[in-house]
Design an enzyme around this catalytic site. Structure first.
Site, PDB file in Angstrom:
ATOM      1  N   TYR A 168       0.832  -1.201   0.000  1.00  0.00           N
ATOM      2  CA  TYR A 168       0.000   0.000   0.000  1.00  0.00           C
ATOM      3  C   TYR A 168       0.870   1.256   0.000  1.00  0.00           C
ATOM      4  CZ  TYR A 168      -3.220   3.493   2.009  1.00  0.00           C
ATOM      5  OH  TYR A 168      -3.959   4.613   2.261  1.00  0.00           O
ATOM      6  N   THR A 169       1.882   1.290   0.855  1.00  0.00           N
ATOM      7  CA  THR A 169       2.768   2.445   0.944  1.00  0.00           C
ATOM      8  C   THR A 169       3.510   2.676  -0.362  1.00  0.00           C
ATOM      9  OG1 THR A 169       3.065   2.031   3.317  1.00  0.00           O
ATOM     10  CG2 THR A 169       4.658   3.488   2.262  1.00  0.00           C
TER      11      THR A 169
END
Length: 216
Positions: free
Chosen positions: A130-131
């Protein structure tokens, strides 16, 4: 101002819908994936467009947002598989940016995640994909588009009632921020041209939202 909201059924986005219901200067168009999500918006007099980031083409997205003055991207895979995260948080974001340019829209607001730098991306945890996706979506927006962008990095999102007060800036210690206050910040960003080509974190704080946004 007509605002096309991608990820309109999210928790922050629903607070945004409640704010703009009383803001005569903003007309929202909510992009939703499922027809059953439409009732929430119809109750608030908000138009909906049925589109899916993973299935519809750039041209179809552009057609749906055509005539809008701004786009807010707040979609997310929400803890789905890494593959879905890449498809929505990175590929979906880039498709939305490309569609905005195709539709002749200049203003683009990205709701990102709190930290997206290389140190954060290197952490092997449940949020790593996600990051990484958020980081490269942000970089694409800044470096590969001609859009008038703003990137908002919220802290730890909580469902507490908003206070109408926040802390903005970069390099802050991570802290909580009510989703309602993030939504109010997005409304204020739309009214504040000083936020164009700016990146900032938003956390719970002691400064009224409008005042904080104008200080960016």
């Amino acid at each position: 101002m007509k605002v096309f909201f991608v990820g309109a059924n999210g928790k922050v986005a629903r607070h945004f819908a409640d704010f703009v219901k009383y803001d005569a200067a903003i007309q929202e168009v909510a992009m939703i994936r499922n027809a059953e999500q439409a009732d929430f918006f119809k109750e608030r007099g908000i138009e909906t467009v049925l589109l899916d980031l993973t299935k519809n083409t750039v041209s179809e997205l552009a057609e749906g947002m055509r005539g809008s003055d701004a786009v807010i991207f707040s979609a997310g895979a929400g803890g789905s598989s890494p593959e879905q995260t890449v498809l929505i948080d990175l590929e979906g974001a880039v498709k939305t940016m490309t569609a905005a340019e195709e539709a002749g829209i200049k203003r683009f607001i990205m709701v990102s995640t709190f930290r997206t730098g290389h140190e954060e991306m290197a952490k092997e945890n449940a949020l790593q994909t996600y990051t990484i996706a958020k980081h490269y979506a942000d970089e694409w927006l800044k470096n590969r588009t001609t859009l008038d962008w703003t990137i908002v990095h919220p802290g730890i999102l909580v469902n507490d009632a908003g206070t109408g007060k926040v802390s903005v800036g970069m390099g802050q210690e991570v802290a909580e921020v009510p989703r309602q206050d993030v939504a109010q910040t997005l409304v204020s960003v739309l009214h504040s041209d000083n936020t164009i080509k700016k990146v900032f974190e938003v956390l719970g704080g002691q400064t009224a939202v409008e005042e904080a946004v104008k200080s960016i």
